[in-house]
Every structure is written in structure tokens, then in C-alpha cells.
Design an enzyme around this catalytic site. Structure first.
Site, short mmCIF file in Angstrom:
data_model
loop_
_atom_site.label_atom_id
_atom_site.label_comp_id
_atom_site.label_asym_id
_atom_site.label_seq_id
_atom_site.Cartn_x
_atom_site.Cartn_y
_atom_site.Cartn_z
N ALA A 31 31.59 16.43 15.03
CA ALA A 31 31.42 16.48 16.49
C ALA A 31 30.91 17.81 17.02
CB ALA A 31 32.76 16.15 17.16
N ASP B 43 38.19 19.08 7.36
CA ASP B 43 37.26 19.01 6.23
C ASP B 43 37.32 17.58 5.73
OD1 ASP B 43 35.90 19.10 3.83
OD2 ASP B 43 36.87 20.92 3.10
N SER C 137 22.02 5.72 6.47
CA SER C 137 20.69 6.33 6.64
C SER C 137 19.64 5.33 6.22
CB SER C 137 20.57 7.59 5.78
OG SER C 137 19.23 8.06 5.75
N TYR D 238 21.61 12.01 -1.76
CA TYR D 238 21.76 11.55 -0.38
C TYR D 238 21.59 10.04 -0.29
CZ TYR D 238 21.08 11.56 4.71
OH TYR D 238 21.20 11.34 6.06
N ALA E 14 24.66 8.35 -1.76
CA ALA E 14 25.81 8.43 -0.85
C ALA E 14 25.66 7.46 0.30
CB ALA E 14 25.96 9.86 -0.33
#
Length: 246
Positions: free
Chosen positions: A9, A56, A138, A151, A154
């Protein structure tokens, strides 16, 4: 009071999501490994309510502490937006050039993080009668793109995990969806050249980069509307996924 928990955020899509959801009258828990006071202040200045939580997303104990604190203060978490993510800044991101350190850096944040978030939040959602979860995947999960091996793995994992969680927890009135953004104009693009930005914009049918608030609006829709939607990954990509070529 309706409560949303938003990761990442501090900036980019995460901040836009926090501000957009707060504008709908939802109390937003702004979580990030960096400080989120600026996001909270912006929400409050606009008439909304929010609080900052240090998190985290790679840490199970950090998730447990953060979520238990929110439940103690508010009694519920209705919405979870798993936005926090990174690209590989450690090594080359090809199958051959990728290092274990680079792989772990991306997978731990972009895939393990959303899993830990859902694991921490879903029991409380079950107890309160349901909820909505939106994970950020994505376009790299849907199409082969250069130098994005870890990436892509993931974000593809996020899409698959979203489907499985939607099936598993649908009977508890928990709807789980994902968004696959195209190239969005966020600080993660800060180090690329103008020529690279132009090339990314040209990949879209709508010839520009996306804006964080355009992803945030889809998150807000899936939170507050979207009552017959679950288990899917929705491209918000300027038409990129509809093209027949790169």
C-alpha cells in the site's frame, strides 16, 4: 464496519487500491514493508479511514501478527487485496541466467506472500460468514515475455492458486479472483528508458501504459460487485491479451 486489508500500500497499484477502496467507505488496513503513513494521510484527507501496518509478506509470523491485530481491533477482515510484488532485481531472469537467490527473491514475495495472506485471513472470513479476495497476477502469467522467468512462474502460480482457493472456499461464501495487469505506470518502471516505456505502451491495443487507479477500480468492483464471479484471472491490460502478437 467493513474492513479491507491491502498489501503493497505504499505506492503504485497498492496505494491506488487502498485509496479507491477507502473512497467506497471501507476501513483500509494499509500494509507494506515500507511505511504507509503517506497513504493513510491521503485517505484521511479525502474523508476516509485507514490505519498503517508494517508487514513483510514473506513472513508467516508477520502475517499472523498483523491479521490477529486487525481482528482484535475490528473483529473482521472482509476484503483482502494481495498486491505487494517485486521483479527480479537480483539476477538475469531467464531460465538459464536465473540464480537461486533471484528465484527465491521473486517467488517468496510474489507467490508465497499471497498464499500466506490467504492462509492468515481465510479462517476469520469463514467465521464471519464470507469475504472477497483479489490477488494480483500479471499478463506474464498468460503470455511468454522476455526476461521474466521467475516472475512469470510466480504470477502463473498466483492464477492457479486463485482457482484452487476459489473452489476450496467457495462453499464458505469466499470469492477469490485475480487480476492480470498489462504494463502499468508505477515506480517499478522507474529505471527503464523512455524507449522501453514506448515499446511497452505499443504492446497494448490502447497505446499507452495503464494507470494504477485502473487496476484499483477492478479490485473495487470485485470487492463490492462481482457477486457471481470467482476463480478467474481478469486481464486489465489495454487489450494486450487480445492481440495475436507482441
Amino acid at each position: 464496519m467493513t474492513v479491507a486489508f491491502v498489501t503493497g500500500a505504499t505506492q503504485g497499484i497498492g496505494r491506488a487500491t487502498a485509496e479507491r477502496v477507502a473512497a467506497d467507505g471501507v476501513h483500509v488496513v494499509c500494509a507494506d514493508i515500507q511505511e504507509t503513513a503517506t497513504t493513510v494521510k491521503a485517505i484521511e484527507a479525502a474523508g476516509g479511514t485507514a490505519e498503517a501496518v508494517s508487514l513483510d509478506v514473506r513472513s508467516a509470523s508477520a502475517w499472523e501478527e498483523a491479521v490477529s491485530g486487525v481482528l482484535e481491533r475490528h473483529g473482521r477482515i472482509d476484503f483482502l487485496a494481495n498486491v505487494a510484488g517485486v521483479v527480479n532485481m537480483v539476477s538475469e531472469d531467464t531460465v538459464v541466467g536465473l540464480t537461486e537467490e533471484g528465484w527465491d527473491y521473486v517467488i517468496d514475495t510474489d507467490l508465497k506472500g499471497p498464499w500466506l495472506g490467504m492462509r492468515a485471513v481465510i479462517p476469520g472470513m469463514i467465521d464471519s460468514g464470507g469475504g472477497r479476495i483479489v490477488n494480483i497476477s500479471s499478463l506474464a502469467a498468460l503470455r511468454g515475455l522476455p526476461n521474466l522467468a521467475a516472475y512469470s512462474a510466480a504470477k502463473g502460480g498466483v492464477a492457479a492458486l486463485t482457482r484452487q482457493a476459489a473452489y476450496e472456499y467457495g462453499p464458505h461464501n469466499i470469492l477469490v479472483n485475480a487480476i492480470a495487469p498489462g504494463t502499468i505506470d508505477t515506480p517499478i518502471l522507474g529505471d527503464i528508458t523512455p524507449e522501453m516505456k514506448e515499446a511497452n505502451a505499443a504492446a497494448h491495443i490502447i497505446k499507452r501504459l495503464g494507470r494504477p487507479e485502473e487496476i484499483a477500480s477492478m479490485v473495487a468492483y470485485l470487492f463490492r460487485e462481482g457477486s457471481f464471479l470467482t476463480g478467474l484471472t481478469y486481464p486489465v491490460d489495454g487489450g494486450w491479451s487480445a492481440k495475436g502478437n507482441y
